[in-house]
Design a protein around this motif. Structure first.
Motif, mmCIF file in Angstrom:
data_model
loop_
_atom_site.group_PDB
_atom_site.id
_atom_site.type_symbol
_atom_site.label_atom_id
_atom_site.label_comp_id
_atom_site.label_asym_id
_atom_site.label_seq_id
_atom_site.Cartn_x
_atom_site.Cartn_y
_atom_site.Cartn_z
ATOM 1 N N SER A 45 -90.077 -37.140 72.029
ATOM 2 C CA SER A 45 -89.334 -38.184 72.728
ATOM 3 C C SER A 45 -88.626 -37.529 73.910
ATOM 4 O O SER A 45 -88.703 -36.307 74.089
ATOM 5 C CB SER A 45 -88.324 -38.892 71.797
ATOM 6 O OG SER A 45 -87.307 -38.001 71.360
ATOM 7 N N ASN A 46 -87.943 -38.338 74.698
ATOM 8 C CA ASN A 46 -87.357 -37.815 75.942
ATOM 9 C C ASN A 46 -86.027 -38.497 76.190
ATOM 10 O O ASN A 46 -85.961 -39.735 76.281
ATOM 11 C CB ASN A 46 -88.319 -38.076 77.113
ATOM 12 C CG ASN A 46 -87.905 -37.361 78.370
ATOM 13 O OD1 ASN A 46 -86.735 -37.056 78.583
ATOM 14 N ND2 ASN A 46 -88.887 -37.057 79.214
ATOM 15 N N ASN A 102 -84.354 -38.546 78.849
ATOM 16 C CA ASN A 102 -84.140 -38.913 80.240
ATOM 17 C C ASN A 102 -84.589 -40.317 80.609
ATOM 18 O O ASN A 102 -84.598 -40.672 81.782
ATOM 19 C CB ASN A 102 -84.835 -37.886 81.152
ATOM 20 C CG ASN A 102 -84.220 -36.513 81.007
ATOM 21 O OD1 ASN A 102 -83.008 -36.385 80.839
ATOM 22 N ND2 ASN A 102 -85.056 -35.474 81.048
ATOM 23 N N ASP A 115 -86.634 -34.988 70.704
ATOM 24 C CA ASP A 115 -86.604 -34.452 72.077
ATOM 25 C C ASP A 115 -87.010 -32.982 72.076
ATOM 26 O O ASP A 115 -87.811 -32.532 72.903
ATOM 27 C CB ASP A 115 -85.200 -34.572 72.679
ATOM 28 C CG ASP A 115 -84.768 -36.009 72.943
ATOM 29 O OD1 ASP A 115 -85.633 -36.898 72.957
ATOM 30 O OD2 ASP A 115 -83.557 -36.222 73.130
ATOM 31 N N GLY A 138 -90.650 -32.308 71.758
ATOM 32 C CA GLY A 138 -91.515 -32.893 72.770
ATOM 33 C C GLY A 138 -92.104 -34.230 72.370
ATOM 34 O O GLY A 138 -93.103 -34.673 72.945
ATOM 35 N N TYR A 142 -86.263 -44.465 74.696
ATOM 36 C CA TYR A 142 -84.978 -43.777 74.531
ATOM 37 C C TYR A 142 -84.350 -44.088 73.166
ATOM 38 O O TYR A 142 -83.967 -43.175 72.423
ATOM 39 C CB TYR A 142 -83.997 -44.171 75.635
ATOM 40 C CG TYR A 142 -82.628 -43.550 75.420
ATOM 41 C CD1 TYR A 142 -82.402 -42.210 75.732
ATOM 42 C CD2 TYR A 142 -81.589 -44.277 74.858
ATOM 43 C CE1 TYR A 142 -81.168 -41.618 75.501
ATOM 44 C CE2 TYR A 142 -80.353 -43.703 74.621
ATOM 45 C CZ TYR A 142 -80.143 -42.376 74.941
ATOM 46 O OH TYR A 142 -78.923 -41.798 74.695
#
Length: 509
Positions: A505-506, A508, A500, A503, A492
């Motif tokens: 990193s994320n 969530n 993000d 695609g 994170y």
């Protein structure tokens, strides 16, 4: 003593103002001690670890950046903490006693570079000591690590991008880890340097390939070990030539026989080390501005005068004024664009300089914009035709197109992906028409099915889908390396809105 300073800024912008008014939660600067030492480098790494720990605790995204020369959102971290590294710029020659006996490279050329060293500073340190970089970008205000992390494509036709000179990476991915990463297939050091830096040696080909072009997503790159080369001179020529069959053939093959037939400026039977061709039918139909640099042996009588210019010179915002003027009065576009191109591409007749003098520190200007795509060299004229057609579709725009060349480059996410690649640039004033041309050009490249990848650090049209199409299995290798390296907090903290969206990193976690 190394230290990190905190500032309560609430907005951030990049150097060219293509990213501006980005909301942030404060910003940080990493500073070195006045006296260079490996002990201070160790303290600097510990300060970075402490900041990462604070980011983990407060669940705040953290993004290290160099000179913020990227036109794209690569260094941007909305709602997070930018960490400016440019004041952390120590340099050390690696003692031969610290080199792994099996290392087959140039033991005299290994240099430890702290994260914030600029390419211009590195040139000015190396060249008086008899060494040189083999390649850089054509403008050297970037930090070396920032240019590496976004795969700045270099300026030498028979070399890879800037990261092709990196042999080891000090990476800090968490509050309790400080890693010295080398390829297992080609170890470089014997472990003593890593110990002095407080780092743990990790020899891993996959992780090294991921960290070479990390986009800031694997942690904070605190230092790199580069392999320099013996210094040399570059004899530079530029000339306006007819864009006839011989030149067009040379542009699409880079073969010596085609170079000879093209009658390149200053050639005298020599293969250019640097080759650029600028062909713009909307400005000077039927002609090309061709720049060639030829590698020469060093002359001990050569004067190393760099004449470095201040980072923000008078007229810094002039390009913004011109861009706004052209948005309001597009009829002026051809006249202004031709005048700018003529000024930037004036003739050169045998000017000789070191690498650092040939590609010196240049002052970026607010209001300018750039985009680049890499493609197989034999598709250069297909790419050029699509770019020209995109300009015709959009109408008058203050842009120019240029072709430069480099070899396939190391790193899973290196955008120079073909054995011999052409990098086609769209450069211009940052007007709405310029942005439309950039978008239209990439849309049409995709529609035509021409293999290509976009420069991470320049304005691009990348999406999660286009990144997957361009990088394929290499993307999967990079993602797997990131997952293996980082814990959930790290995944994170070292992400961003830009990553993000692509695609990579994320949010969530």
């Amino acid at each position: 003593m190394a230290r990190i300073l905190k500032f309560d800024d609430r907005t951030w912008h990049n150097w060219h103002f293509t990213e501006r008014d980005v909301p942030i939660a404060g910003r940080y600067e990493l500073h070195r001690a006045v006296t260079a030492s490996l002990a201070d480098m160790r303290a600097s790494a510990k300060a970075v670890q402490d900041l990462i720990g604070k980011a983990f605790t407060e669940r705040r995204r953290l993004r290290a950046h160099g000179a913020t020369w990227s036109f794209s959102a690569a260094p941007s971290v909305p709602g997070g903490w930018p960490l400016a590294t440019g004041y952390a710029n120590q340099l050390f020659a690696l003692p031969k006693t610290h080199v792994d006996p099996a290392f087959s490279g140039d033991h005299d050329g290994l240099v430890l570079c702290q994260t914030g060293i600029s390419v211009a500073e590195l040139n000015m340190w190396l060249e008086p000591r008899g060494r040189s970089l083999a390649t850089t970008g054509a403008s050297n205000g970037q930090t070396f690590v920032g240019a590496m992390s976004c795969c700045t494509h270099g300026s030498a036709i028979d070399h890879g991008a800037i990261q092709s000179q990196v042999r080891a990476i000090q990476l800090i991915p968490s509050p309790d880890r400080n890693l010295w990463i080398e390829p297992a297939s080609r170890p470089v050091t014997d472990g003593r340097l890593a110990a002095e830096l407080g780092a743990t040696v990790l020899r891993d080909d996959r992780l090294f390939a991921a960290a070479l072009v990390s986009l800031g997503a694997l942690g904070v790159v605190h230092a790199v070990l580069i392999e320099s080369v013996p210094r040399f001179l570059l004899e530079n020529h530029r000339k306006r030539l007819p864009a006839g069959p011989a030149l067009l053939r040379a542009m699409s093959s880079l073969a010596d026989v085609d170079f000879a037939a093209a009658n390149l400026p200053g050639a005298a039977g020599r293969r250019p080390y640097f080759f650029q061709s600028v062909i713009n039918d909307q400005i000077d139909k039927g002609f090309a501005y061709v720049t060639c640099g030829y590698r020469c042996d060093w002359d001990d009588g050569h004067n190393l005068d760099y004449s470095i210019q201040p980072k923000r010179s008078p007229g810094y915002n002039l390009a913004t004024v011109v861009a706004n003027l052209l948005d309001s009065a597009p009829g002026l576009t051809p006249v202004i664009t031709k005048a700018v191109l003529a000024d930037q591409l004036s003739p050169i007749n045998g000017r000789v300089g070191s690498w650092g003098q040939s590609f010196n520190f240049t002052t970026p200007r607010a209001g300018t914009a750039g985009a680049s795509v890499a493609a197989p060299v034999d598709r250069v004229h297909d790419v050029r035709a699509i770019f020209q057609a995109a300009l015709t579709k959009v109408g008058k725009a203050p842009v120019a197109f240029a072709c430069r060349y480099a070899r396939k480059s190391p790193g899973h996410l290196a955008f120079i992906r073909w054995p011999q690649s052409v990098i086609t640039d769209i450069d211009g004033l940052d007007s709405s028409a310029t942005r439309l041309v950039m978008a239209q050009a990439v849309t049409d490249l995709r529609s035509a099915g021409i293999p290509h990848a976009e420069h991470w650090g320049k304005l691009n049209q990348a999406t999660a889908s286009s990144v997957r199409d361009a990088y394929g299995d290499d993307l999967e290798r990079w993602l797997a390396a990131r997952t293996d390296l980082l814990d959930r907090e790290g995944e994170y903290v070292f992400g961003s809105d830009w990553l993000d969206r692509l695609g990579l990193s994320n949010r969530n976690f």
